[in-house]
Structures are given as structure tokens and as C-alpha cells.
Scaffold this motif. Structure first.
Motif, PDB file in Angstrom:
ATOM      1  N   ASN A 140       0.813  -1.236   0.000  1.00 28.78           N
ATOM      2  CA  ASN A 140       0.000   0.000   0.000  1.00 28.78           C
ATOM      3  C   ASN A 140       0.840   1.277   0.000  1.00 28.78           C
ATOM      4  OD1 ASN A 140      -2.399  -1.421  -0.094  1.00 28.78           O
ATOM      5  ND2 ASN A 140      -2.587  -1.523   2.127  1.00 28.78           N
ATOM      6  N   ALA A 141       2.020   1.220  -0.613  1.00 36.58           N
ATOM      7  CA  ALA A 141       2.842   2.433  -0.726  1.00 36.58           C
ATOM      8  C   ALA A 141       2.006   3.531  -1.391  1.00 36.58           C
ATOM      9  CB  ALA A 141       4.094   2.149  -1.540  1.00 36.58           C
ATOM     10  N   LEU A 142       2.196   4.738  -0.873  1.00 43.25           N
ATOM     11  CA  LEU A 142       1.322   5.852  -1.251  1.00 43.25           C
ATOM     12  C   LEU A 142       1.892   6.589  -2.460  1.00 43.25           C
ATOM     13  CD1 LEU A 142       0.996   7.139   2.441  1.00 43.25           C
ATOM     14  CD2 LEU A 142      -0.611   5.633   1.241  1.00 43.25           C
ATOM     15  N   ASN A 143       1.455   6.202  -3.650  1.00 41.64           N
ATOM     16  CA  ASN A 143       1.891   6.961  -4.827  1.00 41.64           C
ATOM     17  C   ASN A 143       0.884   8.088  -5.110  1.00 41.64           C
ATOM     18  OD1 ASN A 143      -0.265   5.704  -6.041  1.00 41.64           O
ATOM     19  ND2 ASN A 143       0.957   4.380  -7.367  1.00 41.64           N
ATOM     20  N   GLU A 144       1.198   8.885  -6.118  1.00 42.93           N
ATOM     21  CA  GLU A 144       0.352  10.068  -6.364  1.00 42.93           C
ATOM     22  C   GLU A 144      -1.054   9.681  -6.810  1.00 42.93           C
ATOM     23  OE1 GLU A 144       2.616  12.759  -8.835  1.00 42.93           O
ATOM     24  OE2 GLU A 144       4.152  12.932  -7.259  1.00 42.93           O
ATOM     25  N   ALA A 145      -1.151   8.616  -7.604  1.00 41.32           N
ATOM     26  CA  ALA A 145      -2.480   8.197  -8.074  1.00 41.32           C
ATOM     27  C   ALA A 145      -3.345   7.768  -6.881  1.00 41.32           C
ATOM     28  CB  ALA A 145      -2.338   7.049  -9.067  1.00 41.32           C
ATOM     29  N   LEU A 146      -2.737   7.031  -5.955  1.00 43.44           N
ATOM     30  CA  LEU A 146      -3.486   6.597  -4.763  1.00 43.44           C
ATOM     31  C   LEU A 146      -3.910   7.811  -3.948  1.00 43.44           C
ATOM     32  CD1 LEU A 146      -2.822   3.686  -2.366  1.00 43.44           C
ATOM     33  CD2 LEU A 146      -2.898   5.994  -1.431  1.00 43.44           C
ATOM     34  N   MET A 147      -3.004   8.765  -3.807  1.00 44.20           N
ATOM     35  CA  MET A 147      -3.342   9.971  -3.044  1.00 44.20           C
ATOM     36  C   MET A 147      -4.561  10.672  -3.656  1.00 44.20           C
ATOM     37  SD  MET A 147      -1.134  13.466  -2.519  1.00 44.20           S
ATOM     38  CE  MET A 147      -1.231  13.915  -4.248  1.00 44.20           C
ATOM     39  N   ARG A 148      -4.539  10.831  -4.966  1.00 41.48           N
ATOM     40  CA  ARG A 148      -5.669  11.513  -5.621  1.00 41.48           C
ATOM     41  C   ARG A 148      -6.963  10.751  -5.374  1.00 41.48           C
ATOM     42  NH1 ARG A 148      -1.779  12.768  -9.582  1.00 41.48           N
ATOM     43  NH2 ARG A 148      -2.178  10.843 -10.703  1.00 41.48           N
ATOM     44  N   GLU A 149      -6.890   9.427  -5.421  1.00 38.60           N
ATOM     45  CA  GLU A 149      -8.105   8.628  -5.239  1.00 38.60           C
ATOM     46  C   GLU A 149      -8.625   8.718  -3.798  1.00 38.60           C
ATOM     47  OE1 GLU A 149      -7.301   5.378  -8.805  1.00 38.60           O
ATOM     48  OE2 GLU A 149      -7.544   4.648  -6.763  1.00 38.60           O
ATOM     49  N   VAL A 150      -7.700   8.642  -2.825  1.00 34.74           N
ATOM     50  CA  VAL A 150      -8.141   8.727  -1.420  1.00 34.74           C
ATOM     51  C   VAL A 150      -8.815  10.080  -1.178  1.00 34.74           C
ATOM     52  CG1 VAL A 150      -7.363   8.863   0.983  1.00 34.74           C
ATOM     53  CG2 VAL A 150      -6.425   7.104  -0.527  1.00 34.74           C
ATOM     54  N   VAL A 151      -8.192  11.135  -1.688  1.00 34.87           N
ATOM     55  CA  VAL A 151      -8.760  12.474  -1.470  1.00 34.87           C
ATOM     56  C   VAL A 151     -10.117  12.585  -2.173  1.00 34.87           C
ATOM     57  CG1 VAL A 151      -8.424  14.935  -1.946  1.00 34.87           C
ATOM     58  CG2 VAL A 151      -6.514  13.555  -1.068  1.00 34.87           C
ATOM     59  N   GLN A 152     -10.200  12.064  -3.381  1.00 31.30           N
ATOM     60  CA  GLN A 152     -11.479  12.127  -4.119  1.00 31.30           C
ATOM     61  C   GLN A 152     -12.577  11.350  -3.385  1.00 31.30           C
ATOM     62  OE1 GLN A 152     -11.205  10.792  -8.214  1.00 31.30           O
ATOM     63  NE2 GLN A 152     -13.440  10.823  -8.464  1.00 31.30           N
ATOM     64  N   ALA A 153     -12.234  10.154  -2.919  1.00 27.20           N
ATOM     65  CA  ALA A 153     -13.245   9.326  -2.231  1.00 27.20           C
ATOM     66  C   ALA A 153     -13.654   9.962  -0.902  1.00 27.20           C
ATOM     67  CB  ALA A 153     -12.677   7.925  -1.991  1.00 27.20           C
TER      68      ALA A 153
END
Ligand code: CO8
Length: 258
Positions: free
Chosen positions: A27-40
């Protein structure tokens, strides 16, 4: 519901659940994951049918930090001009209560993301640390600030300067973690706790969360003034009238979130 590549999103009643889902990279936090977490998280936040959000990972890892593979080739210019990690501010601006349900590794950005939540529930297998010093960098998503506020200077310094990883038990004793739960019960416990919160009045939850957070950003006098204004404002809510009427009538309150 929106489809995501790096997270799973679901609802249970008034609880929104965001599960970090990059198992191959812990679950390393890449930029795509960050955008998705913030969006959700934002989507849940603007939905008044959601009264609490649980953020979790896998049993092995909540998140093993910012994505080192993605970061390794970045220059200073990339980091500065791209304002690396600033996007996570979108998560901390969520008004709905957030709970981090942490099992396994919560290291570096993973520990920092857990600390961005309103509180942390940890499984007995959870491991917390800020090992960035071993990579030749420092914590960059709030670790030097939030960890220090959570557990005090001496312990935060020791962890950040050595990169040592601490157990769930140590984290609980230090005040980083609200409660430790057996690993197998972590998600159920987090959802039950979130449901309990989500059953309260949403505007009163906003006021309580905002008031506690002011304690970290103001003097005591300013914080007390803020709190007093905030409780006075609750007397403008239907839910204040309902909560007090329900007490006097010896029944459970039914909040309308208004
Ligand atoms: N980033 C990318 N990939 C990762 C990360 C990570 N943070 N952590 C683990 N992985 C990957 C591994 O590379 C491995 O991939 P592969 O199978 O393709 O080789 C896979 O996940 C499994 O990991 P391991 O094989 O290493 O699993 P172990 O059980 O042996 O070890 C550990 C688990 C101890 C968690 C180990 O993976 C580890 O030490 N990970 C890195 C932890 C870390 O250092 N985190 C901090 C990252 S830096 C950060 O968060 C903030 C940086 C701020 C910079 C600010 C600049 C301005």
C-alpha cells in the motif's frame, strides 16, 4: 459508485470505508493513490448520509510509506514545483470524522496518513515508525509535526532520528493510538465505532471535531473562546432540542442532522 485503481470504497449504513489497495507494494502511497483517497474522502464528506469514514489497509500493511520507487527519480525541482505531498491537505480538510484502522506496517507516509485521521484504532500487529532518515530524507507528510504533538518531543525525536519502529503497545502507551484491537476484529470494531459516531448529529460532530483541532493550532484562551462559541451555536440546531428532549423523555434521540 466511482471506480478506483488503488483503493476500494464501500458504504455500510452511514459509514464510508476507504481501503488502500496496492498489496504488491504494501500500500505504498503513490500520487495516483493519493488523488483517489482524497477524491473518495471528499465524496463521502459532501454526502450527509455519511457520518463517519474508516480508512484502512490490509492485515499486513496499512501503508509502508510514500512510494519510494516513484520518489526515487525526483529532483528538487520536481518536488518543489510539483508541490510533492501537498495534495494530502485535501484529506485533512474533510469535516466528517475519520478513523484510521491500522494493521501491520504504518511507516513513513503510512504513519503520517494514519495521523491525519481523527484517531487511530490499531490491531495488535500494528507497527508505527518514521524511517525516512534511512532513505536520506525526513518525514514529509506531517510526521515531524503531528507525531511530536501526539507523543511529545523526546519520543518523536528518538523515532524520527533513529528510524526505529514501535509496536502497537508502545504506540498506545505513548498516546498515538486510541485503542488496540485483536487483528481479526479490527475492521469490525472500526466500523462499529464509526457507526456509533455516525449516529450522532452531523453538525455537532463537525463542531466537536473542529473544536478539538483548534487545540493544536491556538492558545488555550483562543481555544476556549472557540469552544464556547461552538457550543453556543449548537443551540441553534434542531438536534440540540431533540437531544435534550429525548433525555428528559427517557428515550433515545433521533437526530435529523440539522
Ligand atoms: N515504496 C514502494 N514500494 C514499497 C514500499 C514503499 N514505501 N514499501 C514496500 N514496498 C514494496 C517492496 O519494494 C516490495 O516490492 P517487490 O516485491 O516488488 O520487491 C514489496 O513492497 C514488499 O516489501 P518487502 O519485500 O520489503 O517486504 P518485507 O516484509 O521484507 O518488509 C517493510 C516490509 C519493512 C515495510 C519494508 O518493505 C520497508 O522497509 N519498506 C519501506 C518503509 C519506508 O522506508 N517507508 C518510508 C518511505 S518515505 C516516506 O514515507 C516519506 C518520504 C518523505 C520525503 C519528503 C521529501 C521532500
Amino acid at each position: 459508485m466511482t471506480e478506483y485503481d488503488n483503493i476500494l470504497v464501500e458504504r455500510r449504513g452511514r459509514v464510508g470505508i476507504i481501503t488502500l489497495n496496492r498489496p504488491k507494494a504494501l500500500n505504498a502511497l503513490n500520487e495516483a493513490l493519493m488523488r483517489e483517497v482524497v477524491q473518495a474522502a471528499r465524496a463521502f464528506d459532501i454526502d450527509t448520509d455519511i457520518g463517519a469514514i474508516v480508512l484502512t489497509g490490509s492485515e499486513r500493511a496499512f501503508a509502508a510509506g510514500a512510494d519510494i520507487t516513484e520518489m526515487s527519480s525526483k529532483s528538487y525541482q520536481d518536488a518543489y514545483v510539483g508541490n510533492m505531498f501537498a495534495g494530502w491537505d485535501g484529506f485533512t480538510s474533510v469535516r466528517t470524522p475519520t478513523i484510521a484502522a491500522v494493521s501491520g506496517y504504518a511507516l513513513g507516509g503510512g504513519c503520517e496518513l494514519a495521523m491525519m485521521c481523527d484517531f487511530i484504532l490499531a490491531s495488535d500487529t500494528a507497527k508505527f515508525g518514521q524511517p525516512e532518515i534511512n532513505l536520506g530524507v525526513i518525514p514529509g507528510m506531517g510526521g515531524t509535526q503531528r507525531l511530536t504533538r501526539a507523543i511529545g518531543k523526546a519520543k518523536a525525536m528518538e523515532l524520527i532520528l533513529t528510524g526505529r519502529i514501535m509496536s502497537a503497545e508502545e504506540a498506545e502507551h505513548a498516546g498515538l493510538v486510541a485503542r488496540i484491537v485483536p487483528a481479526a476484529e479490527l475492521l469490525d470494531d472500526a466500523i462499529t465505532t464509526a457507526s456509533l459516531i455516525a449516529g450522532k448529529s452531523l453538525p455537532v460532530l463537525y463542531a466537536a471535531k473542529e473544536s478539538v483541532n483548534v487545540a493544536f493550532e491556538s492558545t488555550l484562551a483562543e481555544g476556549l473562546r472557540f469552544e464556547r462559541r461552538a457550543i453556543q451555536a449548537t443551540f441553534g440546531l434542531h438536534d440540540q432540542a431533540e437531544g435534550m428532549a429525548a433525555f428528559m423523555q427517557k428515550r433515545e434521540p433521533v437526530f435529523s442532522h440539522s
